[in-house]
Design a protein around this motif. Structure first.
Motif, PDB file in Angstrom:
ATOM      1  N   LEU A  63       0.833  -1.208   0.000  1.00  0.00           N
ATOM      2  CA  LEU A  63       0.000   0.000   0.000  1.00  0.00           C
ATOM      3  C   LEU A  63       0.862   1.249   0.000  1.00  0.00           C
ATOM      4  O   LEU A  63       0.597   2.215  -0.738  1.00  0.00           O
ATOM      5  N   PHE A  66       2.348   1.747  -3.428  1.00  0.00           N
ATOM      6  CA  PHE A  66       1.338   2.284  -4.355  1.00  0.00           C
ATOM      7  C   PHE A  66       1.138   3.780  -4.142  1.00  0.00           C
ATOM      8  O   PHE A  66       1.021   4.551  -5.111  1.00  0.00           O
ATOM      9  N   ASP A  71       2.909   1.114  -9.608  1.00  0.00           N
ATOM     10  CA  ASP A  71       1.813   0.188  -9.833  1.00  0.00           C
ATOM     11  C   ASP A  71       2.032  -1.090  -9.033  1.00  0.00           C
ATOM     12  O   ASP A  71       3.153  -1.601  -8.933  1.00  0.00           O
ATOM     13  N   ILE A  72       0.923  -1.615  -8.499  1.00  0.00           N
ATOM     14  CA  ILE A  72       0.950  -2.866  -7.738  1.00  0.00           C
ATOM     15  C   ILE A  72       0.031  -3.857  -8.445  1.00  0.00           C
ATOM     16  O   ILE A  72      -1.166  -3.574  -8.632  1.00  0.00           O
ATOM     17  N   ASP A  73       0.589  -4.995  -8.858  1.00  0.00           N
ATOM     18  CA  ASP A  73      -0.223  -5.960  -9.598  1.00  0.00           C
ATOM     19  C   ASP A  73      -0.339  -7.301  -8.880  1.00  0.00           C
ATOM     20  O   ASP A  73      -0.709  -8.310  -9.497  1.00  0.00           O
ATOM     21  N   HIS A  76      -3.398  -8.709  -3.908  1.00  0.00           N
ATOM     22  CA  HIS A  76      -4.816  -8.454  -3.677  1.00  0.00           C
ATOM     23  C   HIS A  76      -5.478  -9.604  -2.917  1.00  0.00           C
ATOM     24  O   HIS A  76      -6.303  -9.384  -2.026  1.00  0.00           O
ATOM     25  N   PHE A  97      -6.453  -1.594   2.094  1.00  0.00           N
ATOM     26  CA  PHE A  97      -5.863  -1.974   0.805  1.00  0.00           C
ATOM     27  C   PHE A  97      -6.942  -2.098  -0.270  1.00  0.00           C
ATOM     28  O   PHE A  97      -6.788  -1.601  -1.393  1.00  0.00           O
ATOM     29  N   LEU A 101      -6.875   0.085  -3.631  1.00  0.00           N
ATOM     30  CA  LEU A 101      -6.288  -0.542  -4.812  1.00  0.00           C
ATOM     31  C   LEU A 101      -7.238  -1.385  -5.643  1.00  0.00           C
ATOM     32  O   LEU A 101      -6.989  -1.586  -6.831  1.00  0.00           O
ATOM     33  N   ASN A 103     -10.086  -2.407  -7.971  1.00  0.00           N
ATOM     34  CA  ASN A 103     -10.976  -1.770  -8.937  1.00  0.00           C
ATOM     35  C   ASN A 103     -12.388  -2.296  -8.756  1.00  0.00           C
ATOM     36  O   ASN A 103     -12.596  -3.444  -8.380  1.00  0.00           O
TER      37      ASN A 103
END
Length: 978
Positions: A63, A66, A71-73, A76, A97, A101, A103
């Motif tokens: 977090l 970001f 970018d954090i991929d 999650h 989080f 982050l 969507n």
């Protein structure tokens, strides 16, 4: 809320943050972050299961990374797993989080919803609040559908904790604003209103915010809140600062709740119940009385809170407009603020008094402060305060003080800021016309306007004075004499020449008896200005000269010599050349009687609404009607030419710039009406150069460009200020788009101007401009037949939920379109969020008694809101790698449908909206572009790469954006252009 134990300090996170802060360069920071990301990734993928503390620590690091802009991929799923923890700190980090982050379209939403549902059912107030905060922060439609029915139940449940009720009310408010149709309030309405009686002030504050929003859509359902709001407000206002100790802010009890309650009451008319109304009036008087008391603290926070309640109280008093005593007291209180040392208070006082001036009860009280307001206009250092002072002078003006106010505004105009000069000019022109005691004063005022600020005197203003002079026999001689004297000044503005040319051409004979203004002197004076003027003004002067031949035969030889000069007969401008030839022939061939008939004095203009007031309203924008509307009429006022009559808009004086093609029937004074064949209605709009038009107004191209002047940087919404939204038919009321609608739409993907549709009856042209997330579009409807169209009704329709994606304000057009004529419709467009399908344009009319209907796709695609972005090769490839997720890329390989010309390809990509980046791709034959799609909700970065293969006659197009649907849609749109 549970206290955080020492074991939750997360030393590893603190060390990581310290390392980042100690980095000496950007490269060192990126290196440290990449190292940490690799470590976290290995931990998440390792065989050893992580405990809750480790997951929380690593998710917290992600977090933080970001929030640094990276970018954090991944991570999650670990954050979702934290939601099932029974520890507050772990669950809190998981929700944090997800709120930041995840969507709203994420595949994890279903898992998140299940975790939220478990927390809401747990009856643990801390966990319930965390879940409600997450719902409000994400605010997606899917979450709304999942929880909209549960949240009202939690809100009104008797066993819900106060903190949970607060969170539930604010969460419901967020969902209602995002998706109003998802919040079923029918059965809960009475119980939600009853929350205004809750013992906990925080619950009441949250409930008032929710009810204020809900009652704007369904006022009758929440009408019972009036008495409860008055009761609660009365208790707050009459309480001492010690009674509400936890909610007292610098000796002011519950200021935020008081302001919210006053705003809620402004959603309704005055209470009908006498007891409730009496209690409310008592509250308002108490607030006004407290404003007179000495302050209990010298801190600015105390005065801010106290004044916030006072101004909201005054707004409620103005809204009710039914208590003369309160209105006068409010005016006197505001009058004290006019000389306050705080600029903000002076501004707010002037703004509120503008509204008070329109009330019949307080208008006289406002007028007593005229000297203070005039002094503010002269001495204020802040331009916004000076503008509000000018607005107040305009609002308080009546017959008794009109001359004083107009003279002060004229005096101020000489030194006024350029940004507000046009508005001051319009206000002076309106007041001079509306409250003119005699017409000579009105003529003097308008000529002074032209002398002082000629560049800001629009055509509506000087057209209007010509109409009034033409219609009033008693002022024509004075006008001719005054304008003749004004023209003798060495430096004379071109608008003065226009007014002088028209008036002397019509009424110059009234002053010809004086040797100082004999016909030869009048002609010499006008002709001395001829070579310094624009083409439009010279065309008007030529019309004046031919009028002189009829009025003063002794000037015929001199004027014919001027017309016969080579500079006129062989003028490069076709309009001047045509006028010179025709006027010379007319003066040579026609007999005296024929000449007198053709050039007789202009007949009086029909009584009509002044277009100046309409222009001022457009300039002020929506919501400014209270200060500009003519609701408070001075019964003794002597309005020039009938004043502002509420006549239908179809007979109002048209704005010269609004008739872009010069095809409407009302020409400018002294100009022959323009005619146009029906076969080529749009030739002047889309030609490269401006076409010459008969008449004195601007050419169509000039008028159009003047309409599209960029707004001031601080006010991008200026593009949306003009028209009011028209009522659109529903999608079910219109037919499907015509078969070729998609093909016609594709023609406009890379261009903004052109013919959208054409058949044997109708031609529709488009001219548009887009800037950031705003746009303005002009639609031109041309009747190609000789028969009038009846019931002509073009409307814009938003099927489905497109209204939430694209806001389109339309301006109504005339219901009849004559044969061979054309009407114009203005559309103001705002992109709220990314969209995939455009609105529909429905055109309906009757032709020869038979109904005709047509449905097209409005040429507005998402790429219209592109903002080109320049970037270096290194930045491009770095961003390209960041957008590497499969769903962020769209690629298409397709065969060329048109000859592969590099220059044409380049022009199409530029027209598409992206910036073309040179020396980025290793292959010089490839095209690389970058841009940002601007919407009100968010910005979508976009990178594109087009690789042509001339040998195979193929293209490969690759687009990467931060939103999957946008990537696919842009790829489809652009591929169809090649």
């Amino acid at each position: 809320m549970p206290a955080v134990s020492k074991g939750d300090g997360m030393r590893g996170l603190a060390v990581f943050i310290s390392d980042i802060r100690n980095c000496k360069s950007k490269e060192a920071e990126i290196k440290r972050i990449n190292k940490e990301l690799a470590n976290i990734r290995s931990k998440f993928k390792g065989d050893k299961a992580l405990d809750g503390y480790s997951k929380k620590k690593y998710v917290c690091k992600l977090l933080f990374i970001f929030l640094l802009g990276h970018d954090i991929d991944f991570g999650h799923m670990e954050a979702v797993n934290l939601l099932s923890s029974n520890k507050y700190t772990e669950k809190q980090i998981g929700y944090l989080f997800i709120s930041v982050l995840v969507n709203s379209n994420s595949e994890l939403i279903r898992l998140i919803n299940n975790a939220i549902k478990n927390d809401l059912a747990s009856r643990n107030p801390t966990f319930m609040c965390l879940a409600l905060h997450c719902i409000a922060n994400v605010g997606s439609r899917e979450m709304g559908e999942a929880f909209a029915a549960d949240i009202p139940r939690i809100l009104v449940a008797g066993d819900s904790m106060d903190s949970v009720k607060q969170s539930a009310a604010l969460c419901l408010l967020r969902l209602y604003k995002a998706s109003p149709d998802l919040v079923p309030m029918g059965e809960w309405t009475a119980r939600v209103v009853h929350l205004l009686n809750d013992q906990h002030m925080g619950v009441v504050t949250a409930a008032v915010s929710l009810i204020t929003c809900l009652c704007k859509k369904n006022p009758d359902d929440f009408k019972t809140c009036i008495s409860l709001a008055v009761s609660r407000l009365s208790r707050i206002v009459s309480s001492a600062s010690t009674d509400l100790q936890d909610y007292t802010y610098y000796f002011v009890p519950a200021p935020w709740l008081s302001v919210k309650l006053l705003r809620l009451l402004q959603c309704y008319p005055p209470p009908e119940d006498a007891a409730v109304k009496g209690r409310l009036v008592e509250c308002l008087e108490t607030v006004l009385n407290k404003a007179q008391e000495p302050p209990k603290s010298k801190k600015v926070q105390h005065s801010n809170a106290k004044n916030a309640i006072l101004f909201e109280t005054i707004s409620l008093i103005i809204h009710y407009d039914s208590e003369p005593n309160l209105l006068v007291r409010a005016c006197n209180q505001l009058g004290q603020f006019l000389q306050h040392r705080e600029t903000n208070l002076r501004y707010l006082a002037l703004e509120s008094m503008c509204t008070l001036a329109s009330s019949e009860f307080s208008h006289e009280a406002v007028k007593t402060h005229i000297d203070t307001v005039i002094n503010a206009l002269k001495t204020e250092r802040d331009v916004s305060v000076r503008q509000r002072a000018a607005d107040l002078l305009y609002a308080m003006c009546d017959r008794s003080n009109a001359k004083q106010i107009v003279s002060e505004m004229l005096r101020y105009l000489e030194t006024a800021d350029y940004a507000i000069r046009e508005e001051i000019v319009l206000k002076v022109a309106i007041l001079a016309e509306k409250y003119a005691v005699d017409y000579s004063w009105y003529v003097d005022t308008i000529l002074n306007l032209i002398r002082i600020a000629g560049d800001y005197v629009s055509e509506e203003v000087w057209y209007r004075v010509l109409q009034i002079v033409t219609n009033r026999d008693d002022v024509q001689g004075y006008a001719a004499k005054t304008v003749f004297e004004a023209l003798q000044a060495p430096a004379c503005h071109e608008n003065m020449v226009k007014v002088g040319g028209y008036i002397l051409g019509e009424f110059g004979n009234l002053i010809a008896g004086d040797p100082r203004s004999s016909p030869p002197v009048q002609f010499s004076l006008l002709h001395s200005k001829f070579h310094l003027c624009s083409v439009a003004t010279r065309a008007l002067l030529l019309s004046t000269y031919i009028k002189f031949i009829n009025l003063f035969p002794e000037t015929k030889a001199t004027i014919q010599g001027v017309l016969r000069a080579g500079s006129q007969l062989r003028n490069a401008d076709v309009e001047l050349q045509q006028r010179a030839v025709e006027y010379l022939t007319l003066s040579s061939v026609a007999s005296t009687d024929v000449l007198a008939t053709v050039l007789e004095e202009m007949p009086p203009f029909p009584e009509r609404e002044s277009s100046i007031l309409a222009k001022l309203k457009r300039k002020k924008g929506p919501g400014a009607g209270s200060a500009l509307d003519d609701g408070r009429r001075d019964p003794s006022s002597n309005d020039v030419n009938g004043g502002v009559e509420p006549t239908p808009s179809t007979v109002s004086t048209p704005s010269p710039s609004a008739d872009l093609l010069g095809l409407r029937a009302a020409p400018p004074p002294a100009a022959p009406p323009a005619t146009s064949g029906a076969g080529n209605l749009l030739v002047d709009v889309f030609s490269d150069g401006p076409a010459a038009q008969p008449g004195l107004g601007p050419t169509p191209e000039e008028a159009f460009l003047s309409e599209l002047e960029p707004p001031a940087p601080e006010s991008p919404m200026a593009l949306l200020a003009d028209p009011a939204p028209a009522a659109d038919p529903g999608p079910e009321d219109i037919g499907p788009p015509i078969p070729e609608a998609d093909e016609l739409l594709n023609k406009f993907v890379c261009k903004n101007n052109g013919v959208l549709f054409e058949n044997q009856l109708l031609q529709i042209g488009v001219k548009s401009e887009f800037r950031q997330n705003l746009g303005r579009m002009y639609l031109f409807y041309g009747n190609k037949t000789s028969v009038q169209f009846q019931n002509f009704s073009p409307t814009v329709v938003h099927p489905g939920d497109r209204r939430a994606q694209l806001a389109v304000q339309t301006k109504r057009v005339a219901a009849q379109v004559d044969g061979g004529a054309q009407v114009q419709q203005v559309l103001n467009i705002e992109c709220l969020r990314d969209f995939l399908t455009p609105p529909l344009l429905s055109v309906r009319f009757r032709y020869g008694g038979a109904p005709q209907s047509l449905t097209l796709k409005l040429p507005v695609t998402i790429n219209k809101f592109f903002q080109p972005t320049e970037m270096a090769a290194q930045d491009f490839f770095q961003r390209w790698k960041q957008l590497s997720l499969p769903q962020q890329e769209a690629q298409k390989i397709f065969k060329a449908n048109h000859p592969m010309d590099a220059e044409v390809t380049k022009a199409k990509l530029l027209g598409f909206g992206s910036a073309l980046l040179d020396n980025v791709d290793p292959n010089p034959e490839n095209f690389v572009g970058a841009g940002i799609i601007q919407t009100k909700a968010l910005q979508v970065g976009c990178l594109l790469r087009l690789e042509p293969n001339a040998q195979a006659q193929m293209y490969r197009l690759t687009l990467r954006t931060s939103k999957e649907p946008v990537s696919r849609h842009l790829c489809e749109l652009l591929a169809q252009q090649f």
